[in-house]
Design a protein around this motif. Structure first.
Motif, PDB file in Angstrom:
ATOM      1  N   THR A 164     -36.482 -74.996  73.263  1.00 37.56           N
ATOM      2  CA  THR A 164     -37.431 -75.875  73.927  1.00 37.56           C
ATOM      3  C   THR A 164     -38.326 -76.557  72.900  1.00 37.56           C
ATOM      4  OG1 THR A 164     -39.147 -74.217  74.187  1.00 37.56           O
ATOM      5  CG2 THR A 164     -37.480 -74.339  75.934  1.00 37.56           C
ATOM      6  N   ILE A 165     -39.015 -77.567  73.365  1.00 37.14           N
ATOM      7  CA  ILE A 165     -39.907 -78.312  72.477  1.00 37.14           C
ATOM      8  C   ILE A 165     -41.053 -77.436  72.008  1.00 37.14           C
ATOM      9  CG2 ILE A 165     -41.525 -80.244  72.358  1.00 37.14           C
ATOM     10  CD1 ILE A 165     -39.612 -81.775  74.193  1.00 37.14           C
ATOM     11  N   GLY A 166     -41.579 -76.612  72.894  1.00 36.95           N
ATOM     12  CA  GLY A 166     -42.691 -75.729  72.530  1.00 36.95           C
ATOM     13  C   GLY A 166     -42.320 -74.740  71.446  1.00 36.95           C
ATOM     14  N   SER A 167     -41.120 -74.160  71.537  1.00 38.88           N
ATOM     15  CA  SER A 167     -40.714 -73.192  70.513  1.00 38.88           C
ATOM     16  C   SER A 167     -40.393 -73.886  69.194  1.00 38.88           C
ATOM     17  CB  SER A 167     -39.523 -72.359  70.997  1.00 38.88           C
ATOM     18  OG  SER A 167     -38.397 -73.182  71.215  1.00 38.88           O
ATOM     19  N   ALA A 168     -39.852 -75.100  69.263  1.00 41.67           N
ATOM     20  CA  ALA A 168     -39.600 -75.856  68.028  1.00 41.67           C
ATOM     21  C   ALA A 168     -40.910 -76.193  67.341  1.00 41.67           C
ATOM     22  CB  ALA A 168     -38.816 -77.132  68.342  1.00 41.67           C
ATOM     23  N   ARG A 169     -41.904 -76.581  68.129  1.00 43.09           N
ATOM     24  CA  ARG A 169     -43.225 -76.883  67.561  1.00 43.09           C
ATOM     25  C   ARG A 169     -43.855 -75.630  66.953  1.00 43.09           C
ATOM     26  NH1 ARG A 169     -47.447 -80.007  66.873  1.00 43.09           N
ATOM     27  NH2 ARG A 169     -49.534 -79.417  67.510  1.00 43.09           N
ATOM     28  N   ALA A 170     -43.726 -74.514  67.629  1.00 42.96           N
ATOM     29  CA  ALA A 170     -44.274 -73.252  67.112  1.00 42.96           C
ATOM     30  C   ALA A 170     -43.601 -72.879  65.789  1.00 42.96           C
ATOM     31  CB  ALA A 170     -44.105 -72.137  68.136  1.00 42.96           C
ATOM     32  N   ARG A 171     -42.269 -73.060  65.709  1.00 43.79           N
ATOM     33  CA  ARG A 171     -41.560 -72.771  64.450  1.00 43.79           C
ATOM     34  C   ARG A 171     -42.047 -73.691  63.335  1.00 43.79           C
ATOM     35  NH1 ARG A 171     -37.284 -72.488  67.825  1.00 43.79           N
ATOM     36  NH2 ARG A 171     -36.442 -74.508  67.178  1.00 43.79           N
ATOM     37  N   TRP A 172     -42.253 -74.966  63.659  1.00 43.49           N
ATOM     38  CA  TRP A 172     -42.739 -75.929  62.665  1.00 43.49           C
ATOM     39  C   TRP A 172     -44.128 -75.526  62.174  1.00 43.49           C
ATOM     40  CZ3 TRP A 172     -42.396 -79.247  58.991  1.00 43.49           C
ATOM     41  CH2 TRP A 172     -43.481 -80.050  58.655  1.00 43.49           C
ATOM     42  N   LEU A 173     -45.015 -75.200  63.095  1.00 40.10           N
ATOM     43  CA  LEU A 173     -46.391 -74.885  62.721  1.00 40.10           C
ATOM     44  C   LEU A 173     -46.486 -73.625  61.869  1.00 40.10           C
ATOM     45  CD1 LEU A 173     -48.284 -75.805  66.004  1.00 40.10           C
ATOM     46  CD2 LEU A 173     -48.285 -77.053  63.831  1.00 40.10           C
ATOM     47  N   THR A 174     -45.499 -72.756  61.964  1.00 46.21           N
ATOM     48  CA  THR A 174     -45.518 -71.525  61.171  1.00 46.21           C
ATOM     49  C   THR A 174     -44.589 -71.607  59.962  1.00 46.21           C
ATOM     50  OG1 THR A 174     -43.826 -70.530  62.577  1.00 46.21           O
ATOM     51  CG2 THR A 174     -46.132 -70.089  63.154  1.00 46.21           C
ATOM     52  N   SER A 175     -44.106 -72.805  59.635  1.00 41.22           N
ATOM     53  CA  SER A 175     -43.185 -72.966  58.511  1.00 41.22           C
ATOM     54  C   SER A 175     -43.921 -73.215  57.196  1.00 41.22           C
ATOM     55  CB  SER A 175     -42.236 -74.144  58.779  1.00 41.22           C
ATOM     56  OG  SER A 175     -42.945 -75.371  58.710  1.00 41.22           O
ATOM     57  N   GLU A 176     -43.221 -72.982  56.110  1.00 42.34           N
ATOM     58  CA  GLU A 176     -43.776 -73.267  54.783  1.00 42.34           C
ATOM     59  C   GLU A 176     -44.049 -74.751  54.629  1.00 42.34           C
ATOM     60  OE1 GLU A 176     -43.934 -74.723  50.774  1.00 42.34           O
ATOM     61  OE2 GLU A 176     -42.247 -75.110  52.117  1.00 42.34           O
ATOM     62  N   ARG A 177     -43.146 -75.580  55.129  1.00 43.82           N
ATOM     63  CA  ARG A 177     -43.308 -77.031  55.004  1.00 43.82           C
ATOM     64  C   ARG A 177     -44.570 -77.515  55.706  1.00 43.82           C
ATOM     65  NH1 ARG A 177     -42.358 -81.290  51.928  1.00 43.82           N
ATOM     66  NH2 ARG A 177     -41.973 -83.161  53.104  1.00 43.82           N
ATOM     67  N   SER A 178     -44.848 -76.972  56.873  1.00 40.17           N
ATOM     68  CA  SER A 178     -46.067 -77.338  57.596  1.00 40.17           C
ATOM     69  C   SER A 178     -47.312 -76.880  56.831  1.00 40.17           C
ATOM     70  CB  SER A 178     -46.052 -76.724  59.000  1.00 40.17           C
ATOM     71  OG  SER A 178     -47.235 -77.009  59.686  1.00 40.17           O
ATOM     72  N   ALA A 179     -47.251 -75.661  56.296  1.00 46.91           N
ATOM     73  CA  ALA A 179     -48.378 -75.152  55.503  1.00 46.91           C
ATOM     74  C   ALA A 179     -48.575 -76.004  54.250  1.00 46.91           C
ATOM     75  CB  ALA A 179     -48.146 -73.688  55.134  1.00 46.91           C
ATOM     76  N   TYR A 180     -47.466 -76.413  53.628  1.00 53.53           N
ATOM     77  CA  TYR A 180     -47.527 -77.291  52.463  1.00 53.53           C
ATOM     78  C   TYR A 180     -48.236 -78.592  52.818  1.00 53.53           C
ATOM     79  CZ  TYR A 180     -45.782 -80.967  49.383  1.00 53.53           C
ATOM     80  OH  TYR A 180     -45.683 -82.058  48.564  1.00 53.53           O
ATOM     81  N   ARG A 181     -47.883 -79.186  53.937  1.00 50.71           N
ATOM     82  CA  ARG A 181     -48.516 -80.444  54.349  1.00 50.71           C
ATOM     83  C   ARG A 181     -50.011 -80.275  54.601  1.00 50.71           C
ATOM     84  NH1 ARG A 181     -44.746 -84.297  58.006  1.00 50.71           N
ATOM     85  NH2 ARG A 181     -43.152 -84.627  56.428  1.00 50.71           N
ATOM     86  N   ARG A 182     -50.403 -79.115  55.136  1.00 54.86           N
ATOM     87  CA  ARG A 182     -51.839 -78.880  55.353  1.00 54.86           C
ATOM     88  C   ARG A 182     -52.584 -78.794  54.021  1.00 54.86           C
ATOM     89  NH1 ARG A 182     -49.603 -75.946  59.569  1.00 54.86           N
ATOM     90  NH2 ARG A 182     -49.706 -73.957  58.470  1.00 54.86           N
ATOM     91  N   VAL A 183     -51.954 -78.177  53.021  1.00 57.63           N
ATOM     92  CA  VAL A 183     -52.573 -78.114  51.688  1.00 57.63           C
ATOM     93  C   VAL A 183     -52.723 -79.523  51.128  1.00 57.63           C
ATOM     94  CG1 VAL A 183     -52.284 -77.355  49.291  1.00 57.63           C
ATOM     95  CG2 VAL A 183     -51.744 -75.794  51.167  1.00 57.63           C
ATOM     96  N   ARG A 184     -51.652 -80.297  51.184  1.00 58.92           N
ATOM     97  CA  ARG A 184     -51.722 -81.657  50.634  1.00 58.92           C
ATOM     98  C   ARG A 184     -52.749 -82.510  51.378  1.00 58.92           C
ATOM     99  NH1 ARG A 184     -48.297 -83.894  46.970  1.00 58.92           N
ATOM    100  NH2 ARG A 184     -50.004 -85.391  47.095  1.00 58.92           N
ATOM    101  N   ARG A 185     -52.835 -82.358  52.689  1.00 59.90           N
ATOM    102  CA  ARG A 185     -53.817 -83.114  53.469  1.00 59.90           C
ATOM    103  C   ARG A 185     -55.241 -82.732  53.051  1.00 59.90           C
ATOM    104  NH1 ARG A 185     -52.686 -81.495  58.587  1.00 59.90           N
ATOM    105  NH2 ARG A 185     -50.717 -82.602  58.404  1.00 59.90           N
ATOM    106  N   ALA A 186     -55.477 -81.449  52.853  1.00 57.07           N
ATOM    107  CA  ALA A 186     -56.807 -80.991  52.429  1.00 57.07           C
ATOM    108  C   ALA A 186     -57.152 -81.531  51.047  1.00 57.07           C
ATOM    109  CB  ALA A 186     -56.864 -79.466  52.443  1.00 57.07           C
ATOM    110  N   ILE A 187     -56.181 -81.514  50.141  1.00 53.65           N
ATOM    111  CA  ILE A 187     -56.418 -82.040  48.794  1.00 53.65           C
ATOM    112  C   ILE A 187     -56.656 -83.549  48.864  1.00 53.65           C
ATOM    113  CG2 ILE A 187     -55.371 -82.457  46.531  1.00 53.65           C
ATOM    114  CD1 ILE A 187     -53.926 -79.741  46.858  1.00 53.65           C
TER     115      ILE A 187
END
Length: 109
Positions: free
Chosen positions: A1-24
């Protein structure tokens, strides 16, 4: 489902990487520290102290300057350092995954 795909994305390394870059990119030191801590949970092989000197420099110059922001070159160095740490951490994780996935070739036991 879309909700589980979003949850997987939000808990992924790539998503965490993007949050770091956005903060920087926003030059937000507090947000950068928080995002780096989250990102480090996804890449345990990454040395946590590798960026300490760059973060300390940003903190020192940010508090010392009248405008409260560190020079652009300090943030650029942090980006470069983070990219290097990320590559090294992901490479180490890949090597360990390969090592664990392959059985011994000549098991003599």
């Amino acid at each position: 489902t879309i909700g589980s795909a979003r949850a997987r994305w939000l808990t992924s390394e790539r998503s965490a990487y993007r949050r770091v870059r956005r903060a920087i990119d926003r030059r937000d030191l507090a947000m950068t520290y928080a995002a780096l801590q989250d990102w480090a949970t996804h890449v345990p092989a990454a040395p946590e102290t590798a960026l300490d000197a760059q973060l300390a420099r940003i903190g020192r110059t940010g508090f010392a300057s009248a405008g409260g922001s560190a020079p652009a070159d300090a943030w650029k160095q942090l980006v470069a350092g983070f990219e290097q740490v990320r590559r090294a951490g992901l490479d180490q994780m890949r090597r360990e995954r390969r090592r664990k996935a392959l059985p011994p070739i000549n098991d003599l036991s």
